[in-house]
Design a protein around this motif. Structure first.
Motif, mmCIF file in Angstrom:
data_model
loop_
_atom_site.group_PDB
_atom_site.id
_atom_site.type_symbol
_atom_site.label_atom_id
_atom_site.label_comp_id
_atom_site.label_asym_id
_atom_site.label_seq_id
_atom_site.Cartn_x
_atom_site.Cartn_y
_atom_site.Cartn_z
ATOM 1 N N MET A 1 15.859 -2.219 5.780
ATOM 2 C CA MET A 1 16.410 -1.687 7.028
ATOM 3 C C MET A 1 15.362 -1.807 8.124
ATOM 4 O O MET A 1 14.193 -1.579 7.897
ATOM 5 C CB MET A 1 16.834 -0.229 6.830
ATOM 6 N N ASN A 2 15.804 -2.178 9.301
ATOM 7 C CA ASN A 2 14.876 -2.385 10.390
ATOM 8 C C ASN A 2 15.143 -1.426 11.547
ATOM 9 O O ASN A 2 15.870 -1.754 12.473
ATOM 10 C CB ASN A 2 14.998 -3.829 10.888
ATOM 11 N N VAL A 3 14.598 -0.256 11.469
ATOM 12 C CA VAL A 3 14.807 0.698 12.549
ATOM 13 C C VAL A 3 13.559 0.758 13.413
ATOM 14 O O VAL A 3 12.460 0.469 12.957
ATOM 15 C CB VAL A 3 15.141 2.109 12.022
ATOM 16 N N TYR A 4 13.753 1.101 14.664
ATOM 17 C CA TYR A 4 12.630 1.157 15.600
ATOM 18 C C TYR A 4 12.882 2.300 16.575
ATOM 19 O O TYR A 4 14.038 2.712 16.779
ATOM 20 C CB TYR A 4 12.480 -0.176 16.337
ATOM 21 N N PRO A 5 11.816 2.815 17.181
ATOM 22 C CA PRO A 5 11.992 3.915 18.131
ATOM 23 C C PRO A 5 12.688 3.428 19.393
ATOM 24 O O PRO A 5 12.367 2.360 19.910
ATOM 25 C CB PRO A 5 10.552 4.343 18.456
ATOM 26 N N THR A 6 13.649 4.195 19.852
ATOM 27 C CA THR A 6 14.306 3.856 21.107
ATOM 28 C C THR A 6 13.814 4.760 22.232
ATOM 29 O O THR A 6 13.964 4.441 23.397
ATOM 30 C CB THR A 6 15.835 4.012 20.994
ATOM 31 N N LYS A 7 13.231 5.885 21.863
ATOM 32 C CA LYS A 7 12.747 6.812 22.885
ATOM 33 C C LYS A 7 11.598 7.653 22.344
ATOM 34 O O LYS A 7 11.680 8.177 21.238
ATOM 35 C CB LYS A 7 13.890 7.731 23.334
ATOM 36 N N LEU A 8 10.524 7.735 23.142
ATOM 37 C CA LEU A 8 9.416 8.631 22.820
ATOM 38 C C LEU A 8 9.400 9.710 23.878
ATOM 39 O O LEU A 8 9.485 9.408 25.065
ATOM 40 C CB LEU A 8 8.076 7.903 22.854
ATOM 41 N N GLU A 9 9.279 10.954 23.438
ATOM 42 C CA GLU A 9 9.355 12.024 24.407
ATOM 43 C C GLU A 9 8.441 13.160 23.983
ATOM 44 O O GLU A 9 8.414 13.535 22.810
ATOM 45 C CB GLU A 9 10.807 12.511 24.432
ATOM 46 N N LEU A 10 7.684 13.698 24.932
ATOM 47 C CA LEU A 10 6.909 14.893 24.634
ATOM 48 C C LEU A 10 7.869 16.069 24.617
ATOM 49 O O LEU A 10 8.663 16.251 25.531
ATOM 50 C CB LEU A 10 5.815 15.100 25.680
ATOM 51 N N ALA A 11 7.814 16.832 23.530
ATOM 52 C CA ALA A 11 8.795 17.900 23.349
ATOM 53 C C ALA A 11 8.114 19.262 23.409
ATOM 54 O O ALA A 11 8.219 20.059 22.505
ATOM 55 C CB ALA A 11 9.519 17.723 22.024
ATOM 56 N N GLY A 12 7.385 19.500 24.493
ATOM 57 C CA GLY A 12 6.758 20.806 24.618
ATOM 58 C C GLY A 12 5.412 20.860 23.929
ATOM 59 O O GLY A 12 4.815 19.834 23.623
ATOM 60 N N GLU A 13 4.961 22.053 23.682
ATOM 61 C CA GLU A 13 3.605 22.325 23.220
ATOM 62 C C GLU A 13 3.225 21.558 21.950
ATOM 63 O O GLU A 13 3.641 21.927 20.853
ATOM 64 C CB GLU A 13 3.472 23.840 22.971
ATOM 65 N N GLY A 14 2.449 20.475 22.138
ATOM 66 C CA GLY A 14 1.894 19.778 20.986
ATOM 67 C C GLY A 14 2.888 19.047 20.114
ATOM 68 O O GLY A 14 2.614 18.813 18.946
ATOM 69 N N ARG A 15 4.038 18.704 20.683
ATOM 70 C CA ARG A 15 5.040 18.058 19.852
ATOM 71 C C ARG A 15 5.575 16.781 20.504
ATOM 72 O O ARG A 15 5.666 16.677 21.719
ATOM 73 C CB ARG A 15 6.193 19.013 19.565
ATOM 74 N N LEU A 16 5.941 15.846 19.647
ATOM 75 C CA LEU A 16 6.473 14.570 20.088
ATOM 76 C C LEU A 16 7.831 14.369 19.432
ATOM 77 O O LEU A 16 8.027 14.697 18.266
ATOM 78 C CB LEU A 16 5.521 13.448 19.641
ATOM 79 N N LEU A 17 8.750 13.850 20.227
ATOM 80 C CA LEU A 17 10.080 13.575 19.702
ATOM 81 C C LEU A 17 10.300 12.062 19.722
ATOM 82 O O LEU A 17 10.025 11.413 20.725
ATOM 83 C CB LEU A 17 11.114 14.255 20.588
ATOM 84 N N ILE A 18 10.749 11.523 18.613
ATOM 85 C CA ILE A 18 11.078 10.100 18.578
ATOM 86 C C ILE A 18 12.548 9.934 18.207
ATOM 87 O O ILE A 18 13.000 10.453 17.185
ATOM 88 C CB ILE A 18 10.201 9.325 17.571
#
Ligand SMILES: [Zn+2]
Length: 106
Positions: A1-18
């Motif tokens: 399976m070939n998945v890739y990030p479509t969005k990187l986002e800082l999600a508040g204090e010390g967290r990253l959302l992908i």
């Protein structure tokens, strides 16, 4: 399976959302990403036996500050390099690794 990030986002204090191309979303703490740094130096460090008891681990000033991600750079089309506020930037986080880390959000 070939998945890739479509969005990187800082999600508040010390967290990253992908957000991923298959619709999955994962949340990461900066610390978790840092602790799983895949570079050779960090891998070696993690394999070292823990310090003998009675010795206090000494943190450098940079390590004692709250950890931040300063920059994420795409590497080819398979990975990101992450620059952390403690000065470390040699880890190449492949999409496969990023998929293994983090907490899947509903
Ligand atoms: Zn590293």
């Amino acid at each position: 399976m070939n998945v890739y990030p479509t969005k990187l986002e800082l999600a508040g204090e010390g967290r990253l959302l992908i957000a991923w191309s298959d619709g999955q979303a994962r949340e990461y703490t900066f610390r978790q990403l840092r602790d799983n740094c895949p570079c050779a130096t960090c891998r070696e460090k993690r394999n070292e036996p823990p310090a003998p008891s009675g010795l206090l681990p000494v943190l450098s000033l940079a390590e004692a500050r709250p950890l931040k991600i300063l920059e994420m750079q795409p590497v080819g089309n398979y990975a990101y390099s992450i620059r952390f506020s403690d000065g470390h930037d040699t880890g190449i986080y492949t999409f496969d690794l990023l998929r293994e880390l983090g907490n899947q959000l509903q």
